[in-house]
Design an enzyme around this catalytic site. Sequence first.
Site, PDB file in Angstrom:
ATOM      1  N   GLU A  72     -34.285 -29.660 -55.619  1.00 36.32           N
ATOM      2  CA  GLU A  72     -35.404 -30.434 -56.141  1.00 36.32           C
ATOM      3  C   GLU A  72     -36.685 -29.866 -55.552  1.00 36.32           C
ATOM      4  OE1 GLU A  72     -35.128 -34.655 -55.628  1.00 36.32           O
ATOM      5  OE2 GLU A  72     -33.491 -34.858 -57.053  1.00 36.32           O
ATOM      6  N   ASP A 108     -44.063 -41.576 -52.798  1.00 35.04           N
ATOM      7  CA  ASP A 108     -43.801 -40.803 -51.587  1.00 35.04           C
ATOM      8  C   ASP A 108     -44.510 -41.383 -50.375  1.00 35.04           C
ATOM      9  OD1 ASP A 108     -42.133 -38.631 -52.583  1.00 35.04           O
ATOM     10  OD2 ASP A 108     -43.874 -38.110 -53.808  1.00 35.04           O
TER      11      ASP A 108
END
Length: 269
Positions: free
Chosen positions: A49, A60
Amino acid sequence: MSRITTTFAKLQEDGRKALIPYITAGFPFAAITPSLMHGMVEAGADVIELGVPFSDPMADGPTIQKAGDRAIANGVGLVQVLAYVREFRQKNQTTPVVLMGYANPVERYDQIHGKDRFVDDAAEAGVDGLLIVDYPPEECEAFAAQLRARDMDLIFLLAPTSTTERMQQVARVASGYVYYVSLKGVTGAGTLDTAAVEAMLPRIREHVSIPVGVGFGIRDAATAQAISRVADAVVIGSRIIEMLDGQPHEKIVPLTIDFLRGVRKALDA
């Protein structure tokens, strides 16, 4: 058939679980990403990824936000990310690469380069899947079909708070694998409750027939091994970013290989 589907089929045949490391493209140094990707494969990664740097990454936590800021300061955007994938593909034609990011860079890319150019350019570069955090499944059927026509998969997040309806929506459009966010919160936050993951995955599999990967909160080989008993894949991101932050250029790839080899060994035990 996409590289992701082929990879998971082979892993299932061999009775193994997928190791999916995440790195932010362009972190900690702009040009190191392809070498780092090759090192991850050498260490036993099955899928990579690759985070697309973005200034407002809502899913995030501080660790990956900081990595994204550093990558942007290094001059890395979606054009450079696709260039990294192209460079990686010069030596590796088999390991799937998933771009993980947000709608803004993708839609801005098409504004600059032309309608639907991102999908065409990603396919040409050798991208295998997209995980766009802020693309809801109920609005993505046409986009998913466009990707599948180019042998690319559209991957979605599910969370502890996901309803049955949301799981069914994801099941209708997702391909490749789904990514179960094991924590309520952002990447790198909290302590993973393996019992809660074990309880949730059968619920997801009632609706989702493709492989299920688990991420957010997996920080070491022991936790990865525990999760792999119930999941088809384990995803590790923030821990790798933390480990590489502040390291000199020459240590980036060896440190990553050493860490991921330990995780791979635990998954295969």
